[in-house]
Design a protein around this motif. Sequence first.
Motif, PDB file in Angstrom:
ATOM      1  N   ARG A 154       0.928  -1.458   0.136  1.00  0.00           N
ATOM      2  CA  ARG A 154      -0.029   0.041   0.082  1.00  0.00           C
ATOM      3  C   ARG A 154       0.727   1.178   0.101  1.00  0.00           C
ATOM      4  O   ARG A 154       1.781   1.223   0.732  1.00  0.00           O
ATOM      5  CB  ARG A 154      -0.968  -0.002   1.302  1.00  0.00           C
ATOM      6  CG  ARG A 154      -1.948  -0.994   1.246  1.00  0.00           C
ATOM      7  CD  ARG A 154      -2.881  -1.243   2.665  1.00  0.00           C
ATOM      8  NE  ARG A 154      -3.568  -2.065   2.710  1.00  0.00           N
ATOM      9  CZ  ARG A 154      -5.107  -1.965   2.594  1.00  0.00           C
ATOM     10  NH1 ARG A 154      -5.446  -0.662   2.420  1.00  0.00           N
ATOM     11  NH2 ARG A 154      -5.882  -2.907   2.395  1.00  0.00           N
ATOM     12  N   GLU A 197      -0.584   8.155  -3.097  1.00  0.00           N
ATOM     13  CA  GLU A 197       0.372   8.809  -4.090  1.00  0.00           C
ATOM     14  C   GLU A 197      -0.421  10.428  -3.857  1.00  0.00           C
ATOM     15  O   GLU A 197      -1.671  10.533  -3.902  1.00  0.00           O
ATOM     16  CB  GLU A 197      -0.199   8.413  -5.718  1.00  0.00           C
ATOM     17  CG  GLU A 197       0.139   7.173  -6.187  1.00  0.00           C
ATOM     18  CD  GLU A 197      -0.005   6.752  -7.366  1.00  0.00           C
ATOM     19  OE1 GLU A 197      -1.326   7.157  -7.844  1.00  0.00           O
ATOM     20  OE2 GLU A 197       0.334   6.055  -8.159  1.00  0.00           O
ATOM     21  N   TYR A 236      -7.472  -1.646 -18.157  1.00  0.00           N
ATOM     22  CA  TYR A 236      -8.317  -1.358 -16.906  1.00  0.00           C
ATOM     23  C   TYR A 236      -9.580  -1.951 -17.061  1.00  0.00           C
ATOM     24  O   TYR A 236     -10.218  -2.240 -18.325  1.00  0.00           O
ATOM     25  CB  TYR A 236      -8.488   0.180 -16.896  1.00  0.00           C
ATOM     26  CG  TYR A 236      -7.504   0.923 -16.527  1.00  0.00           C
ATOM     27  CD1 TYR A 236      -7.227   1.829 -15.384  1.00  0.00           C
ATOM     28  CD2 TYR A 236      -6.284   1.382 -17.388  1.00  0.00           C
ATOM     29  CE1 TYR A 236      -6.369   2.535 -14.829  1.00  0.00           C
ATOM     30  CE2 TYR A 236      -5.059   2.216 -17.165  1.00  0.00           C
ATOM     31  CZ  TYR A 236      -5.070   2.730 -15.807  1.00  0.00           C
ATOM     32  OH  TYR A 236      -4.262   3.286 -15.492  1.00  0.00           O
ATOM     33  N   VAL A 262     -12.909   4.533  -8.066  1.00  0.00           N
ATOM     34  CA  VAL A 262     -11.985   3.384  -8.080  1.00  0.00           C
ATOM     35  C   VAL A 262     -11.525   3.029  -9.289  1.00  0.00           C
ATOM     36  O   VAL A 262     -12.243   2.870 -10.423  1.00  0.00           O
ATOM     37  CB  VAL A 262     -12.466   2.161  -7.240  1.00  0.00           C
ATOM     38  CG1 VAL A 262     -11.639   0.947  -7.220  1.00  0.00           C
ATOM     39  CG2 VAL A 262     -12.912   2.544  -6.050  1.00  0.00           C
ATOM     40  N   HIS A 273      -3.080  -3.283  -9.839  1.00  0.00           N
ATOM     41  CA  HIS A 273      -2.986  -2.103  -8.888  1.00  0.00           C
ATOM     42  C   HIS A 273      -4.634  -1.706  -8.791  1.00  0.00           C
ATOM     43  O   HIS A 273      -5.452  -1.743  -9.832  1.00  0.00           O
ATOM     44  CB  HIS A 273      -2.321  -0.955  -9.550  1.00  0.00           C
ATOM     45  CG  HIS A 273      -0.872  -1.048  -9.825  1.00  0.00           C
ATOM     46  ND1 HIS A 273      -0.476  -1.125 -11.144  1.00  0.00           N
ATOM     47  CD2 HIS A 273       0.209  -1.438  -9.153  1.00  0.00           C
ATOM     48  CE1 HIS A 273       0.789  -1.443 -11.002  1.00  0.00           C
ATOM     49  NE2 HIS A 273       1.175  -1.583 -10.025  1.00  0.00           N
ATOM     50  N   LYS A 296      -6.570   1.594  -7.388  1.00  0.00           N
ATOM     51  CA  LYS A 296      -6.496   2.809  -6.941  1.00  0.00           C
ATOM     52  C   LYS A 296      -7.509   3.421  -6.465  1.00  0.00           C
ATOM     53  O   LYS A 296      -8.723   3.405  -6.796  1.00  0.00           O
ATOM     54  CB  LYS A 296      -6.009   3.874  -7.853  1.00  0.00           C
ATOM     55  CG  LYS A 296      -4.654   3.749  -8.520  1.00  0.00           C
ATOM     56  CD  LYS A 296      -4.372   4.988  -9.362  1.00  0.00           C
ATOM     57  CE  LYS A 296      -2.732   4.969 -10.064  1.00  0.00           C
ATOM     58  NZ  LYS A 296      -2.530   6.156 -10.570  1.00  0.00           N
ATOM     59  N   ARG A 331     -10.195   9.395  -4.199  1.00  0.00           N
ATOM     60  CA  ARG A 331      -9.074  10.515  -3.819  1.00  0.00           C
ATOM     61  C   ARG A 331      -9.466  10.809  -2.083  1.00  0.00           C
ATOM     62  O   ARG A 331     -10.993  10.642  -1.978  1.00  0.00           O
ATOM     63  CB  ARG A 331      -9.377  11.666  -4.454  1.00  0.00           C
ATOM     64  CG  ARG A 331      -8.374  12.802  -4.297  1.00  0.00           C
ATOM     65  CD  ARG A 331      -8.284  13.877  -5.114  1.00  0.00           C
ATOM     66  NE  ARG A 331      -7.744  13.568  -6.287  1.00  0.00           N
ATOM     67  CZ  ARG A 331      -6.276  13.146  -6.586  1.00  0.00           C
ATOM     68  NH1 ARG A 331      -5.802  13.362  -5.646  1.00  0.00           N
ATOM     69  NH2 ARG A 331      -5.895  12.757  -7.598  1.00  0.00           N
ATOM     70  N   ARG A 333      -4.411   9.549  -3.317  1.00  0.00           N
ATOM     71  CA  ARG A 333      -4.936   8.468  -3.306  1.00  0.00           C
ATOM     72  C   ARG A 333      -4.352   7.186  -2.868  1.00  0.00           C
ATOM     73  O   ARG A 333      -3.185   7.125  -3.142  1.00  0.00           O
ATOM     74  CB  ARG A 333      -5.319   8.225  -4.797  1.00  0.00           C
ATOM     75  CG  ARG A 333      -6.228   9.230  -5.589  1.00  0.00           C
ATOM     76  CD  ARG A 333      -6.582   9.113  -6.948  1.00  0.00           C
ATOM     77  NE  ARG A 333      -7.449   8.027  -7.234  1.00  0.00           N
ATOM     78  CZ  ARG A 333      -7.979   7.251  -8.420  1.00  0.00           C
ATOM     79  NH1 ARG A 333      -7.364   7.707  -9.419  1.00  0.00           N
ATOM     80  NH2 ARG A 333      -8.801   6.354  -8.379  1.00  0.00           N
ATOM     81  N   GLU A 342      -2.903   3.609  -2.975  1.00  0.00           N
ATOM     82  CA  GLU A 342      -2.810   2.498  -4.259  1.00  0.00           C
ATOM     83  C   GLU A 342      -2.399   1.104  -3.549  1.00  0.00           C
ATOM     84  O   GLU A 342      -1.431   1.185  -2.721  1.00  0.00           O
ATOM     85  CB  GLU A 342      -1.856   2.881  -5.359  1.00  0.00           C
ATOM     86  CG  GLU A 342      -1.428   1.933  -6.349  1.00  0.00           C
ATOM     87  CD  GLU A 342      -0.699   2.469  -7.428  1.00  0.00           C
ATOM     88  OE1 GLU A 342       0.202   1.687  -7.985  1.00  0.00           O
ATOM     89  OE2 GLU A 342      -0.932   3.613  -8.080  1.00  0.00           O
ATOM     90  N   GLU A 362       5.385  13.401  -8.936  1.00  0.00           N
ATOM     91  CA  GLU A 362       4.530  12.470  -7.515  1.00  0.00           C
ATOM     92  C   GLU A 362       5.654  12.769  -6.335  1.00  0.00           C
ATOM     93  O   GLU A 362       7.058  12.523  -6.528  1.00  0.00           O
ATOM     94  CB  GLU A 362       4.474  11.120  -7.897  1.00  0.00           C
ATOM     95  CG  GLU A 362       3.824  10.331  -6.941  1.00  0.00           C
ATOM     96  CD  GLU A 362       3.844   8.916  -7.146  1.00  0.00           C
ATOM     97  OE1 GLU A 362       3.688   7.953  -6.168  1.00  0.00           O
ATOM     98  OE2 GLU A 362       3.655   8.712  -8.292  1.00  0.00           O
ATOM     99  N   SER A 379      -7.026  11.984 -14.587  1.00  0.00           N
ATOM    100  CA  SER A 379      -6.626  10.700 -14.549  1.00  0.00           C
ATOM    101  C   SER A 379      -6.497  10.076 -16.191  1.00  0.00           C
ATOM    102  O   SER A 379      -7.230  10.888 -16.725  1.00  0.00           O
ATOM    103  CB  SER A 379      -7.493   9.747 -13.790  1.00  0.00           C
ATOM    104  OG  SER A 379      -8.571   9.405 -14.709  1.00  0.00           O
TER     105      SER A 379
END
Length: 210
Positions: free
Chosen positions: A6, A9, A46, A59, A73, A75, A78, A83, A85, A167, A202
Motif C-alpha cells: 500500500r 500517491e 483497465y 476506483v 493495482h 487505486k 481520492r 489516493r 494505491e 509525484e 486521470s
Amino acid sequence: MTEGARTVEVERKYDVDAGTPLPAWTGIARVDAVSPGELRELDARYFDTEDAVLARAGVAVRRRTGGPDAGWHIKGPREGDGRLEIAWPLSDDDTIPDAVADTLARWTTAPLTPLARIENSRTAYLLTGPEGVIAEFVDDRVRATDLRQPDLADNPVQREWREWEVELGPAAPADDAGRDAFFAAVEAVVFAAGARAAASDSKLARALGH
C-alpha cells in the motif's frame, strides 16, 4: 513487489504539447540534482463492471506491464491530497486474481470487463536532495484505446496526448505547508516551460473521453 503493498500517491498532472521542452529544474528549494531520464514502456489494461460501479466510486483497477511497479493495482477514491494505491505482483494473464477481487468486494462483486488499454512511453526523472528522492517527474506520451464497444474492435476509439506528472517521494516535505510550497515552486517551473493545468485528473478518464 510485496503482495498487497500500500502506498499513498500525492501528485500533480499537467498537459503539454508534443514539442514542449522539458522544464529547467532550477530554483526549487531542497532539489540539488536531477537524474538522467529512464525510459519505461508501460502497457495497462483497465477493468470495470458493465454499469461502471468502480468508476462511480472513484476506483480504478488495472493490470500493467513494464516499469518497476508492473503488476495489478487498485487505486482507491481520492482522500484529501492523495489516493491510496494497493499493488500485487503481475499474473500470467488478464484474469482478475483472487486477492484483487477480494479487495474490490467492498465496492462490487460483479464480473469485470475490459474498459481501456493505455500504452505509455514514459521517461522518468528523480528530483533529489540531501535526504533522498523528493519527487519523481515523468514525461508521458500516451496512446489510449477505448475497449467498451466490442462492435468497434476493428476501428476502436483511440486518443493520444502528452502529459507531465510530479509525484512526491519519501524525502518530500511531510507537512501541508511544505508540500504546498514545493508544488508552487514546481508549477512555476513547469508553467514557464509551457505546461498547462491538466484538463483531466486521470489517464483513464481521458482515455474514455471525460
